[in-house]
Design an enzyme around this catalytic site. Structure first.
Site, PDB file in Angstrom:
ATOM      1  N   ASN A 134       0.836  -1.192   0.000  1.00  0.00           N
ATOM      2  CA  ASN A 134       0.000   0.000   0.000  1.00  0.00           C
ATOM      3  C   ASN A 134       0.875   1.248   0.000  1.00  0.00           C
ATOM      4  O   ASN A 134       1.289   1.737   1.044  1.00  0.00           O
ATOM      5  CB  ASN A 134      -0.931  -0.013   1.221  1.00  0.00           C
ATOM      6  CG  ASN A 134      -1.912   1.148   1.207  1.00  0.00           C
ATOM      7  OD1 ASN A 134      -1.741   2.119   0.484  1.00  0.00           O
ATOM      8  ND2 ASN A 134      -2.953   1.040   2.022  1.00  0.00           N
ATOM      9  N   PHE A 135       1.130   1.763  -1.203  1.00  0.00           N
ATOM     10  CA  PHE A 135       1.907   2.988  -1.371  1.00  0.00           C
ATOM     11  C   PHE A 135       0.987   4.139  -1.770  1.00  0.00           C
ATOM     12  O   PHE A 135       1.405   5.067  -2.456  1.00  0.00           O
ATOM     13  CB  PHE A 135       2.979   2.815  -2.445  1.00  0.00           C
ATOM     14  CG  PHE A 135       4.044   1.805  -2.123  1.00  0.00           C
ATOM     15  CD1 PHE A 135       4.263   1.380  -0.822  1.00  0.00           C
ATOM     16  CD2 PHE A 135       4.838   1.277  -3.133  1.00  0.00           C
ATOM     17  CE1 PHE A 135       5.252   0.452  -0.529  1.00  0.00           C
ATOM     18  CE2 PHE A 135       5.833   0.350  -2.852  1.00  0.00           C
ATOM     19  CZ  PHE A 135       6.043  -0.071  -1.545  1.00  0.00           C
ATOM     20  N   CYS A 137      -2.215   5.253   0.391  1.00  0.00           N
ATOM     21  CA  CYS A 137      -3.112   5.867   1.373  1.00  0.00           C
ATOM     22  C   CYS A 137      -2.778   7.352   1.518  1.00  0.00           C
ATOM     23  O   CYS A 137      -1.647   7.702   1.860  1.00  0.00           O
ATOM     24  CB  CYS A 137      -2.986   5.163   2.719  1.00  0.00           C
ATOM     25  SG  CYS A 137      -4.054   5.873   3.999  1.00  0.00           S
ATOM     26  N   ASN A 202      -5.312   4.145  -6.019  1.00  0.00           N
ATOM     27  CA  ASN A 202      -5.720   4.326  -4.639  1.00  0.00           C
ATOM     28  C   ASN A 202      -6.554   5.605  -4.586  1.00  0.00           C
ATOM     29  O   ASN A 202      -6.791   6.246  -5.606  1.00  0.00           O
ATOM     30  CB  ASN A 202      -4.489   4.414  -3.730  1.00  0.00           C
ATOM     31  CG  ASN A 202      -4.781   3.923  -2.321  1.00  0.00           C
ATOM     32  OD1 ASN A 202      -5.782   4.282  -1.718  1.00  0.00           O
ATOM     33  ND2 ASN A 202      -3.889   3.100  -1.780  1.00  0.00           N
ATOM     34  N   CYS A 345     -37.127  14.762 -31.141  1.00  0.00           N
ATOM     35  CA  CYS A 345     -36.845  16.019 -30.447  1.00  0.00           C
ATOM     36  C   CYS A 345     -38.075  16.492 -29.682  1.00  0.00           C
ATOM     37  O   CYS A 345     -39.192  16.505 -30.212  1.00  0.00           O
ATOM     38  CB  CYS A 345     -36.413  17.075 -31.461  1.00  0.00           C
ATOM     39  SG  CYS A 345     -36.099  18.703 -30.731  1.00  0.00           S
ATOM     40  N   CYS A 382     -20.699  23.841 -37.489  1.00  0.00           N
ATOM     41  CA  CYS A 382     -20.536  22.763 -36.501  1.00  0.00           C
ATOM     42  C   CYS A 382     -19.110  22.218 -36.534  1.00  0.00           C
ATOM     43  O   CYS A 382     -18.599  21.846 -37.585  1.00  0.00           O
ATOM     44  CB  CYS A 382     -21.532  21.641 -36.780  1.00  0.00           C
ATOM     45  SG  CYS A 382     -21.434  20.261 -35.608  1.00  0.00           S
ATOM     46  N   CYS A 385     -18.187  19.084 -31.684  1.00  0.00           N
ATOM     47  CA  CYS A 385     -17.646  19.055 -30.320  1.00  0.00           C
ATOM     48  C   CYS A 385     -18.393  18.105 -29.381  1.00  0.00           C
ATOM     49  O   CYS A 385     -17.915  17.806 -28.294  1.00  0.00           O
ATOM     50  CB  CYS A 385     -17.621  20.460 -29.732  1.00  0.00           C
ATOM     51  SG  CYS A 385     -19.253  21.131 -29.349  1.00  0.00           S
TER      52      CYS A 385
END
Length: 425
Positions: A134-135, A137, A202, A345, A382, A385
């Site tokens: 666990n590196f 927390c 994590n 629509c 247009c 996007c």
């Protein structure tokens, strides 16, 4: 039915769904009930040296969507507050009763070789299948020189990983912190230290909100608070990106990955596996909905695999990696434009408002004789996007349609509009 069996870093499991190191895996009672419910494996809540950690009250807070569902979960709980001896005894007993399920033990001790040597030997004697370092927390433990304080320094990641590989025969999985500029450096360090796999992400440093009456963040401990670790569906996009960064990095290519971060259903799991994960770890969804959610996860993943013709997980694991690239390699000549389906629509105008106010003014509002409005895309304006498609409340009412390109593939590297383009290639 599709075969969900997996072998991850040499550890066999009946399915890829594992419970992450967290409150749900803190004791034999919980872990055995999880196995009974159908989880393929668990990562036992992080063990440390005695005396055990001491937790505070309260510990959790959350963020919610418009319907009141939890989308983000924050905790300030530390590693196990039960003695090392009790945990080791229960781990040994559980593994004997459930030999087919994966049982990995999470560990966190000070950065002293003797401390790591001692605890990995003790865990090995229980018959556990592997170690997770666990590196990551982000609260409480970094103040003591552990957790994210280790994960944020690649040299220490490599050193501690090497100690564990030297003193243990078990597979070593390094759990990485997302609270870092570039996750790849830590992953490379773990591999250099001999790690058999990495797990990520994590939890993320967070404050979920402020109680404006008491003027203190949540959760509240006697009028004070602190930052905690954020998880749940809200962190999934961040987790997917970091998994993909490691999966496509030449320096870590092929390093087994256990995907963690906002996995709540079979589709989430499939997405992590498509980006190269060999197992997936779940915490928040189990805490909110209980252990039985794994039945739906397994069934959904199996049915989807059947529909796609995938007989086993390896048939689609990593298939999305090759299609994930750097922005500079995207095709500058590719074009899509929005199309509004008049039949579906509802005339709400949300697409028009968003495009008119914040995008490219590419949707026209056309008043109708009955006083309503019709909306039409101005194709020449247009830019494709996707904003209108995203804001539309009606599924598939707005679609993005590809236009035939009159020019071949062109990346930004060679685009004449790029003042730093490469010429002559």
């Amino acid at each position: 039915m599709a075969n969900l069996k997996t072998t991850f870093a040499g550890i066999q499991a009946p399915n890829p769904f594992w419970l992450a190191s967290a409150p749900p895996t803190d004791k034999a009672y919980n872990v055995e009930r999880a196995y009974e419910a159908g989880w393929g494996g668990v990562v036992w809540k992080t063990l440390g040296e005695d005396p055990a950690a001491v937790n505070v009250s309260s510990r959790y807070s959350a963020t919610y969507d418009a319907k009141g569902q939890v989308v983000g979960f924050n905790n300030i709980e530390l590693i196990t507050d039960r003695s090392l001896e009790i945990n080791l005894r229960e781990i040994e007993a559980v593994k004997k009763h459930w030999p087919e399920q994966a049982l990995v033990v999470s560990l966190m001790v000070p950065c002293v070789e003797e401390s790591w040597k001692r605890i990995v030997k003790l865990v090995e004697e229980t018959g556990a299948d592997g170690l997770e370092l666990n590196f990551g927390c982000p609260h409480g433990m970094p103040e003591r020189g552990m957790g994210a304080a280790v994960g944020q320094v690649p040299d220490i990641v490599e050193q501690v990983t090497r100690w564990c590989k030297l003193h243990s025969r078990l597979p070593v999985i390094v759990k990485l912190t997302p609270n870092i500029t570039d996750i790849r450096f830590s992953a490379r360090a773990a591999k250099a230290g001999g790690a058999d796999a990495v797990s990520l992400i994590n939890t993320i440093n967070s404050i979920t909100g402020i109680d404006l009456d008491q003027m203190v963040a949540r959760p509240i401990v006697d009028g004070k608070s602190t930052h905690g670790g954020y998880c749940g569906p809200a962190v999934k996009p961040i987790a997917l990106n970091m998994v993909s960064e490691i999966a496509r990095d030449p320096a870590t290519f092929g390093l087994p990955i256990s995907g963690i971060g906002g996995i709540s259903n079979w589709r989430d799991a499939a997405e992590f596996i498509a980006l190269g994960a060999g197992s997936v770890q779940v915490c928040t969804a189990a805490m909110i909905h209980g252990f039985r959610i794994v039945s739906e996860m397994k069934d959904g993943l199996s049915r989807w695999m059947d529909s796609k013709g995938y007989e086993k997980l390896e048939d689609f694991r990593g298939l999305a990696v090759a299609n994930t690239t750097d922005w500079k390699y995207l095709n500058m000549n590719y074009k899509v434009v929005a199309n509004i389906n008049d039949d579906s629509c509802i005339g709400c105008g949300r697409c028009y408002i968003s495009c008119e106010d914040t995008s490219h003014q590419a949707i026209a509002k056309l008043p109708q004789p009955d006083g309503s409005n019709r909306y039409q895309v101005i194709e020449d304006e247009c830019v494709g996007c996707n904003l209108c498609e995203i804001t539309c409340p009606v599924s598939a009412c707005i679609t993005m349609e590809q236009r035939e390109a009159d020019k071949p593939y062109l990346s930004w590297i060679h685009d004449e509009r790029n003042p730093h383009r490469e010429v002559g290639h």
